[in-house]
Design a protein around this motif. Structure first.
Motif, PDB file in Angstrom:
ATOM      1  N   THR A 263       0.796  -1.219   0.000  1.00 35.22           N
ATOM      2  CA  THR A 263       0.000   0.000   0.000  1.00 35.22           C
ATOM      3  C   THR A 263       0.833   1.276   0.000  1.00 35.22           C
ATOM      4  O   THR A 263       0.288   2.383  -0.077  1.00 35.22           O
ATOM      5  CB  THR A 263      -0.925   0.013   1.228  1.00 35.22           C
ATOM      6  OG1 THR A 263      -0.134  -0.100   2.416  1.00 35.22           O
ATOM      7  CG2 THR A 263      -1.921  -1.148   1.165  1.00 35.22           C
ATOM      8  N   SER A 264       2.147   1.160   0.096  1.00 36.89           N
ATOM      9  CA  SER A 264       3.023   2.326   0.130  1.00 36.89           C
ATOM     10  C   SER A 264       3.168   2.932  -1.260  1.00 36.89           C
ATOM     11  O   SER A 264       3.217   2.229  -2.269  1.00 36.89           O
ATOM     12  CB  SER A 264       4.408   1.937   0.669  1.00 36.89           C
ATOM     13  OG  SER A 264       5.340   2.973   0.475  1.00 36.89           O
ATOM     14  N   MET A 265       3.258   4.253  -1.324  1.00 39.54           N
ATOM     15  CA  MET A 265       3.484   4.935  -2.598  1.00 39.54           C
ATOM     16  C   MET A 265       4.791   4.479  -3.232  1.00 39.54           C
ATOM     17  O   MET A 265       4.907   4.414  -4.459  1.00 39.54           O
ATOM     18  CB  MET A 265       3.519   6.457  -2.385  1.00 39.54           C
ATOM     19  CG  MET A 265       3.726   7.262  -3.658  1.00 39.54           C
ATOM     20  SD  MET A 265       4.008   9.029  -3.341  1.00 39.54           S
ATOM     21  CE  MET A 265       2.522   9.464  -2.454  1.00 39.54           C
ATOM     22  N   GLY A 266       5.766   4.133  -2.396  1.00 44.98           N
ATOM     23  CA  GLY A 266       7.074   3.724  -2.907  1.00 44.98           C
ATOM     24  C   GLY A 266       7.259   2.220  -2.962  1.00 44.98           C
ATOM     25  O   GLY A 266       8.408   1.748  -2.943  1.00 44.98           O
ATOM     26  N   VAL A 312      12.354   0.925   5.910  1.00 42.66           N
ATOM     27  CA  VAL A 312      11.169   1.654   5.478  1.00 42.66           C
ATOM     28  C   VAL A 312      10.003   1.281   6.388  1.00 42.66           C
ATOM     29  O   VAL A 312       9.759   0.098   6.654  1.00 42.66           O
ATOM     30  CB  VAL A 312      10.811   1.334   4.015  1.00 42.66           C
ATOM     31  CG1 VAL A 312       9.652   2.207   3.548  1.00 42.66           C
ATOM     32  CG2 VAL A 312      12.023   1.521   3.113  1.00 42.66           C
ATOM     33  N   ALA A 313       9.260   2.287   6.856  1.00 41.93           N
ATOM     34  CA  ALA A 313       8.077   2.049   7.669  1.00 41.93           C
ATOM     35  C   ALA A 313       6.900   1.663   6.783  1.00 41.93           C
ATOM     36  O   ALA A 313       6.946   1.824   5.551  1.00 41.93           O
ATOM     37  CB  ALA A 313       7.746   3.295   8.492  1.00 41.93           C
ATOM     38  N   SER A 314       5.820   1.185   7.401  1.00 46.84           N
ATOM     39  CA  SER A 314       4.670   0.747   6.620  1.00 46.84           C
ATOM     40  C   SER A 314       3.981   1.904   5.902  1.00 46.84           C
ATOM     41  O   SER A 314       3.227   1.687   4.947  1.00 46.84           O
ATOM     42  CB  SER A 314       3.666   0.029   7.534  1.00 46.84           C
ATOM     43  OG  SER A 314       3.232   0.883   8.578  1.00 46.84           O
ATOM     44  N   ASN A 315       4.222   3.146   6.338  1.00 50.24           N
ATOM     45  CA  ASN A 315       3.656   4.310   5.658  1.00 50.24           C
ATOM     46  C   ASN A 315       4.570   4.856   4.563  1.00 50.24           C
ATOM     47  O   ASN A 315       4.283   5.908   3.980  1.00 50.24           O
ATOM     48  CB  ASN A 315       3.327   5.409   6.659  1.00 50.24           C
ATOM     49  CG  ASN A 315       4.550   5.872   7.450  1.00 50.24           C
ATOM     50  OD1 ASN A 315       5.686   5.506   7.136  1.00 50.24           O
ATOM     51  ND2 ASN A 315       4.324   6.667   8.485  1.00 50.24           N
ATOM     52  N   GLY A 316       5.684   4.157   4.291  1.00 49.92           N
ATOM     53  CA  GLY A 316       6.589   4.562   3.222  1.00 49.92           C
ATOM     54  C   GLY A 316       7.709   5.486   3.646  1.00 49.92           C
ATOM     55  O   GLY A 316       8.590   5.798   2.833  1.00 49.92           O
ATOM     56  N   ALA A 337      10.775  10.533   0.136  1.00 51.25           N
ATOM     57  CA  ALA A 337      11.556   9.684  -0.771  1.00 51.25           C
ATOM     58  C   ALA A 337      10.664   8.697  -1.504  1.00 51.25           C
ATOM     59  O   ALA A 337      11.010   8.217  -2.587  1.00 51.25           O
ATOM     60  CB  ALA A 337      12.638   8.932   0.010  1.00 51.25           C
ATOM     61  N   GLN A 338       9.498   8.402  -0.934  1.00 50.59           N
ATOM     62  CA  GLN A 338       8.565   7.481  -1.577  1.00 50.59           C
ATOM     63  C   GLN A 338       7.820   8.113  -2.746  1.00 50.59           C
ATOM     64  O   GLN A 338       7.153   7.400  -3.507  1.00 50.59           O
ATOM     65  CB  GLN A 338       7.549   6.993  -0.545  1.00 50.59           C
ATOM     66  CG  GLN A 338       6.702   8.108   0.068  1.00 50.59           C
ATOM     67  CD  GLN A 338       5.806   7.624   1.181  1.00 50.59           C
ATOM     68  OE1 GLN A 338       4.980   6.739   0.975  1.00 50.59           O
ATOM     69  NE2 GLN A 338       5.982   8.177   2.373  1.00 50.59           N
ATOM     70  N   ASN A 339       7.910   9.431  -2.888  1.00 51.28           N
ATOM     71  CA  ASN A 339       7.218  10.150  -3.966  1.00 51.28           C
ATOM     72  C   ASN A 339       8.142  10.252  -5.169  1.00 51.28           C
ATOM     73  O   ASN A 339       9.143  10.975  -5.124  1.00 51.28           O
ATOM     74  CB  ASN A 339       6.813  11.543  -3.495  1.00 51.28           C
ATOM     75  CG  ASN A 339       5.980  12.288  -4.531  1.00 51.28           C
ATOM     76  OD1 ASN A 339       5.907  11.899  -5.694  1.00 51.28           O
ATOM     77  ND2 ASN A 339       5.348  13.361  -4.099  1.00 51.28           N
ATOM     78  N   PRO A 340       7.849   9.545  -6.258  1.00 54.85           N
ATOM     79  CA  PRO A 340       8.773   9.547  -7.404  1.00 54.85           C
ATOM     80  C   PRO A 340       8.856  10.875  -8.135  1.00 54.85           C
ATOM     81  O   PRO A 340       9.752  11.072  -8.965  1.00 54.85           O
ATOM     82  CB  PRO A 340       8.182   8.461  -8.317  1.00 54.85           C
ATOM     83  CG  PRO A 340       6.729   8.441  -7.989  1.00 54.85           C
ATOM     84  CD  PRO A 340       6.645   8.730  -6.516  1.00 54.85           C
ATOM     85  N   ASN A 341       7.961  11.798  -7.817  1.00 58.67           N
ATOM     86  CA  ASN A 341       7.911  13.062  -8.551  1.00 58.67           C
ATOM     87  C   ASN A 341       8.716  14.176  -7.898  1.00 58.67           C
ATOM     88  O   ASN A 341       8.756  15.290  -8.415  1.00 58.67           O
ATOM     89  CB  ASN A 341       6.448  13.515  -8.694  1.00 58.67           C
ATOM     90  CG  ASN A 341       5.607  12.502  -9.452  1.00 58.67           C
ATOM     91  OD1 ASN A 341       6.019  11.993 -10.491  1.00 58.67           O
ATOM     92  ND2 ASN A 341       4.427  12.196  -8.921  1.00 58.67           N
ATOM     93  N   VAL A 342       9.351  13.891  -6.756  1.00 63.92           N
ATOM     94  CA  VAL A 342      10.134  14.920  -6.072  1.00 63.92           C
ATOM     95  C   VAL A 342      11.525  14.388  -5.772  1.00 63.92           C
ATOM     96  O   VAL A 342      11.756  13.174  -5.739  1.00 63.92           O
ATOM     97  CB  VAL A 342       9.450  15.373  -4.762  1.00 63.92           C
ATOM     98  CG1 VAL A 342       8.050  15.883  -5.034  1.00 63.92           C
ATOM     99  CG2 VAL A 342       9.418  14.232  -3.747  1.00 63.92           C
ATOM    100  N   THR A 343      12.433  15.318  -5.564  1.00 61.50           N
ATOM    101  CA  THR A 343      13.781  14.947  -5.121  1.00 61.50           C
ATOM    102  C   THR A 343      13.734  14.648  -3.626  1.00 61.50           C
ATOM    103  O   THR A 343      13.214  15.463  -2.847  1.00 61.50           O
ATOM    104  CB  THR A 343      14.775  16.090  -5.384  1.00 61.50           C
ATOM    105  OG1 THR A 343      14.827  16.346  -6.785  1.00 61.50           O
ATOM    106  CG2 THR A 343      16.163  15.722  -4.887  1.00 61.50           C
TER     107      THR A 343
END
Length: 600
Positions: A263-266, A312-316, A337-343
């Motif tokens: 369920t994590s974004m990453g 990594v935690a369960s929330n990403g 860091a789990q968001n691929p659209n940002v540095t």
């Protein structure tokens, strides 16, 4: 900061190291340690010049130049010392480590797999250690060394595991490669196909697995401090390089983890960090969003932490547990860091008290660490979900010798951490070493910890693997249990005076799978025991242990076995039956072993 150096020093400032790249530590005008860092830069140059000179042949016309370079290096070092003294600032009593632990210095050695003997199966009470680095016939390989093992387990099939390690084909050279082995029967038998790349100087092996049966192997190219990821879809039997050589950027003492929460974004992202001052190019952290095929531009981490791990935690959220190579420890968080659209950036840095200082060059492991820093996050979904745990082998502030395994936990997302807790439960004794401490969290929230321990050794050096566990989030720990026979970690050194820098464990709901190095095998040609990699299954209470299967030795009864009489109290000194010496199939020709040179 402007520094006037002798002309002859400036003349040689651009000379590269043998690895093809110059080493420098960052120097800032506002840095209170600037004079010390300048001294370190000059020390590096002196070492680099000396290494360059030592590569020259005395019969070569370049020898005169090499001799002059060595003289200049000494002059540079003396002048830099004078500068620091003149500045009026005293170097700190315990400066931060500013040299990479991995260095390239020797060519490959070629005696690989010429002599064999029976593999070692070492039984100690309820626990059985199986040798991993064996030849195609399941035999021990005489004359080599293997250490610093990293284990991974297929979460969908416990029978499939892989271990990566530093493979030395001969103890007469510190040239090492990326060795690996795999099992398909839960660790009873192992196959060692070879190395990732023949005759390529590699080190700092780290393996991991995702939640879809894929294994990954992060390996450091020592000549450049660049790393790359290799992947395996068949349980570690074969490996394919995911990116070009060095394509993961990386640096000395690198580590990586994988987001396994669906369920994590990453989900599936790989995150890596390393020692920034000894980096492939720059930065100390990066990520891959495509299974290690490509790696994004590195970024720096606050405080430039080193010698640690991440999870990594369960929330990403990504958490890094590391330190300054001394008594400062930090837990650093990245929420994006789990968001691929940002540095990736870091939004929380918490100081953690682990009750002492890390050790490099200690008596127990003279050429390496007494242990590094491990961080693990609970993803159990229970009351302890997203707890963060850190562990390190430290010399307590009140001690002048020895070491302990210290633990701290956070129950609020890394905002605060508990006071340090000593996991080894023997009476405090500064002559004893509790080292290579590590930990893992099971899916049900149990914490497992293993380490090497000299508490039962009259010489305070011989060590055993010990185990403890916690079922209440680290508040209390079970009595320590010895799970291996004793061995001498000072034998079998492959020129380097160490048995690696760490061991590893992966936990499940009933126990933990451990990869460690030990010297149970005896080599009659050297008169010493040898470093080999072993697998052992640890468990809290009476769980099953693998049933050994016959190996391809001359006769099944030739397999040497160590036994011990278990005692009622786990911490009591075990009474063991003397270990039989393996009989090699052929007696190798004795070889002289060079005296190991001190490591910087």
């Amino acid at each position: 900061m402007n520094i006037n150096l002798p002309t002859r020093c400036r003349k040689h400032e651009t000379l590269k190291t043998t690895g093809g790249r110059a080493r420098t530590a960052k120097v800032s005008r506002s840095d209170p340690l600037a004079p010390w860092r300048v001294l370190q830069n000059m020390r590096w140059r002196a070492v680099d010049f000396a290494e360059h000179a030592l590569e020259c042949d005395r019969s070569s016309r370049r020898f005169a130049l090499c001799r002059d370079i060595m003289r200049i290096s000494v002059a540079c070092l003396v002048s830099s010392l004078a500068f620091v003294t003149a500045s009026g600032q005293t170097p700190p009593a315990k400066p931060r480590m500013t040299e990479p632990l991995e260095k390239s210095s020797m060519p490959p050695g070629h005696i690989y797999r010429l002599e064999t003997g029976p593999r070692m199966i070492s039984r100690f009470g309820l626990f059985t250690s199986f040798q991993v680095n064996v030849d195609a016939g399941g035999n021990n390989i005489l004359g080599d060394a293997a250490n610093e093992p990293s284990i991974s387990v297929d979460p969908t099939d416990h029978n499939r595991m892989t271990i990566g390690w530093r493979q030395f084909d001969t103890i007469q050279s510190d040239f090492r490669q990326a060795g690996y082995g795999y099992t398909t029967d839960g660790g009873t038998t192992w196959t060692f196909p070879g190395v990732l790349q023949d005759n390529v100087f590699r080190s700092d092996p780290v393996t991991n697995s995702d939640d879809t049966e894929n294994f990954f192997y992060l390996s450091l190219l020592v000549d450049t401090f660049c790393g790359d990821i290799w992947g395996s879809a068949n349980g570690g039997q074969t490996w394919t390089e995911q990116s070009p050589d060095g394509g993961a950027h990386s640096g000395d003492k690198e580590w990586f983890t994988i987001d396994r929460t669906p369920t994590s974004m990453g989900h599936g992202f790989q995150y890596q960090f390393w020692t920034e001052f000894a980096a492939c190019d720059f930065g100390g952290f990066n990520r891959s969003t495509d299974g290690g095929i490509s790696w994004q531009t590195p970024v720096s981490i606050p405080n430039s932490p080193q010698w640690g791990t991440l999870d990594v935690a369960s929330n990403g959220n990504v958490f890094i547990g590391a330190g300054d190579s001394g008594s400062a420890f930090w837990c650093v968080r990245s929420s994006n860091a789990q968001n691929p659209n940002v540095t990736p950036s870091f939004d929380q840095v918490t100081t953690v008290n682990l009750g002492g200082s890390l050790l490099f060059g200690a008596q127990i492991n003279p050429g390496g660490l007494a242990g590094q820093i491990f961080l693990a996050v609970d993803r159990s979904g229970t009351a302890t979900n997203n707890n963060i745990y850190m562990i390190a082998t430290v010399q307590q502030f009140s001690a002048s010798n020895g070491s302990d395994v210290m633990f701290s936990r956070s129950t609020d997302g890394g905002v605060t951490f508990s006071a340090p807790h000593r996991i080894n439960d023997d009476p405090i004794n500064e002559s004893k070493w509790h080292w290579f401490g590590t930990l893992a969290v099971a899916p049900n929230g149990r914490i497992d910890s293993v380490w090497l321990d000299s508490r039962n050794a009259p010489n305070n050096i011989d060590s055993q693997l010990f185990y403890s566990w916690s079922t209440d989030g680290g508040l209390t720990w079970a009595p320590n249990v010895a799970v291996s026979d004793s061995f001498n970690p000072h034998e079998g050194w492959p020129v380097q005076q160490k048995i690696g820098d760490y061991l590893t464990i992966v936990s499940d709901n009933t126990g933990g799978d451990v990869a460690y190095s030990a010297t149970f095998n005896f080599n009659p040609s050297t008169g010493q025991h040898e470093q080999d990699v072993y697998y052992v299954r640890v468990f809290p209470s009476g769980g099953a242990t693998p049933t050994p299967t016959p190996t391809a030795t001359a006769t099944p009864t030739a397999t040497p076995v160590t036994t011990a009489t278990p005692t009622a109290t786990p911490t009591a000194t075990p009474t063991s039956t003397p270990r039989p010496t393996p009989t090699p199939r052929t007696v190798p020709t004795p070889r002289s072993r060079p005296t190991p040179r001190p490591r910087p």
